[in-house]
Design a protein around this motif. Structure first.
Motif, short mmCIF file in Angstrom:
data_model
loop_
_atom_site.label_atom_id
_atom_site.label_comp_id
_atom_site.label_asym_id
_atom_site.label_seq_id
_atom_site.Cartn_x
_atom_site.Cartn_y
_atom_site.Cartn_z
N ALA A 1 4.25 4.17 -12.51
CA ALA A 1 4.73 3.49 -11.28
C ALA A 1 3.55 3.16 -10.65
O ALA A 1 3.25 2.07 -10.11
N LEU A 2 2.23 3.94 -10.61
CA LEU A 2 1.23 3.83 -9.93
C LEU A 2 0.63 2.68 -10.70
O LEU A 2 0.16 1.85 -9.67
N ALA A 3 0.62 2.39 -11.75
CA ALA A 3 -0.26 1.34 -12.31
C ALA A 3 0.52 -0.03 -12.32
O ALA A 3 0.15 -1.09 -11.99
N ALA A 4 2.06 -0.03 -12.09
CA ALA A 4 2.64 -1.11 -11.76
C ALA A 4 2.54 -1.46 -10.24
O ALA A 4 2.29 -2.68 -9.85
N LEU B 1 -2.43 -5.77 -6.96
CA LEU B 1 -3.58 -5.56 -5.87
C LEU B 1 -4.92 -5.69 -6.32
O LEU B 1 -5.82 -5.87 -5.30
N LEU B 2 -4.75 -5.45 -7.54
CA LEU B 2 -6.20 -5.34 -8.05
C LEU B 2 -7.28 -6.52 -7.78
O LEU B 2 -8.64 -6.41 -7.61
N SER C 1 0.76 -1.19 0.11
CA SER C 1 0.02 0.20 0.11
C SER C 1 0.69 1.29 0.13
O SER C 1 0.65 2.26 -0.85
N LEU C 2 1.89 1.39 0.71
CA LEU C 2 2.74 2.39 0.95
C LEU C 2 3.44 2.55 -0.58
O LEU C 2 3.83 3.91 -1.03
N ALA C 3 3.53 1.75 -1.22
CA ALA C 3 4.34 1.53 -2.73
C ALA C 3 3.29 2.47 -3.62
O ALA C 3 3.74 3.44 -4.48
N VAL C 4 2.03 2.01 -3.52
CA VAL C 4 1.10 2.72 -4.02
C VAL C 4 1.03 4.26 -3.95
O VAL C 4 0.98 5.05 -4.75
#
Length: 308
Positions: free
Chosen positions: A241-244, A249-250, A227-230
């Motif tokens: 980067a957000l998509a990756a 997680l989706l 979650s922190l990476a998102v």
């Protein structure tokens, strides 16, 4: 509490609400089904030490409506004991007097803000809801986060509430982004408080396109690092980067939201059990996972990267 144990100052609320806002589950013991306060305190401490910005006790993922008043007070206290540095939000519900009592208890325990749940009364009207929230905000000893989940409040009502000086944040948990987009363009509304994506990781990207950086999370209970990476990608505005970061997680979020979200809490609790942090079962009317969903979840969790 000692000075070093104090919650972050109210002036930091915009930063807290612009980060990862984990909504804690309420663990239940396998035998008897009582609230497992020790497990909740441990989980709180793990998320706090992992760097999750804000923790919400008694949100929907915490099965707030399945808890009695005594259990809710105990949950607030256990969460406060487990926290060292993260911000704390207390979900409150019930009659106005009961919600205000809970807000006073949260203030005593060192919470930073309270979140008033949407009134469960099916006959509630828009002006009645506005009146209830306004009176609660007027009288609350803590700043208020507005939880927008149902379509019962239109754009005019939301703008009115967002401009209330005691309402410091809006947790927007609806999919009608056209309403949100036009609402944020109204004079003063965007800057009046901090707007947070209230639909977890699945809606971070489209809400980030509207300028919302922070988001609520259930996955953070299981893998706070993911979650922190998102969040880091969201904060940077780096959509590649957000998509990756969102990609693995989706499927988890899809499992939580299918069939009207009936397994929203069960997925989080089952994932915790898979990773060695058993939080027990859900209470009715929440539904446990069936065998097929449990198998799917196990595959999703196994596919997550070991680290980020």
């Amino acid at each position: 509490m000692t000075t070093t144990d104090q919650a972050p100052a109210a002036r930091e609320l915009p930063q807290l609400l612009s980060g990862v806002v984990a909504v804690l589950p309420t663990p239940f013991e396998r035998t008897g089904g009582e609230v497992d306060l020790e497990a909740l305190e441990r989980l709180t401490a793990v998320l706090d030490s992992a760097g999750v910005h804000t923790l919400t006790a008694l949100g929907n993922t915490g099965e707030v409506f399945q808890l009695n008043a005594e259990e809710r007070r105990a949950v607030l206290a256990a969460t406060a004991r487990g926290r060292t540095r993260a911000g704390l939000i207390a979900g409150v519900t019930g009659a106005l007097s009961e919600a205000l009592e809970s807000a006073s208890e949260a203030e005593r325990l060192g919470y930073d803000a309270v979140m008033l749940h949407d009134p469960p009364d099916p006959l509630a009207g828009e002006r009645g809801i506005v009146g209830l929230i306004t009176e609660f905000a007027d009288r609350s000893p803590l700043p208020v986060v507005l939880y927008v989940r149902t379509p019962r409040l239109g754009a005019d009502a939301l703008a009115e509430l967002a401009l209330h000086p005691q309402i410091v944040g809006v947790k927007y948990a609806r999919h009608d982004l056209h309403v949100l987009g036009t609402l944020l363009e109204r004079p003063g509304v965007r800057d009046a408080c901090t707007w947070t994506c209230g639909l977890a990781e699945s809606m971070v990207a489209p809400m980030r396109a509207l300028g919302l950086v922070g988001f609520t999370s259930g996955i953070a209970n299981v893998r706070p690092d993911l979650s922190l990476a998102v969040w880091r990608a969201s904060r940077a505005g780096d959509f590649d980067a957000l998509a990756a970061a969102l990609r693995p997680l989706l499927p988890f979020e899809l499992l939580r939201t299918r069939a009207g979200g009936r397994h929203n809490v069960a997925v989080v609790k089952a994932a915790l059990a898979l990773t060695g942090a058993d939080a027990g079962e859900v209470r009715a009317p929440c539904e446990p996972l069936d065998a097929r969903a449990a198998e799917a979840l196990a595959g999703i969790v196994r596919a997550w990267p070991a680290s980020v």
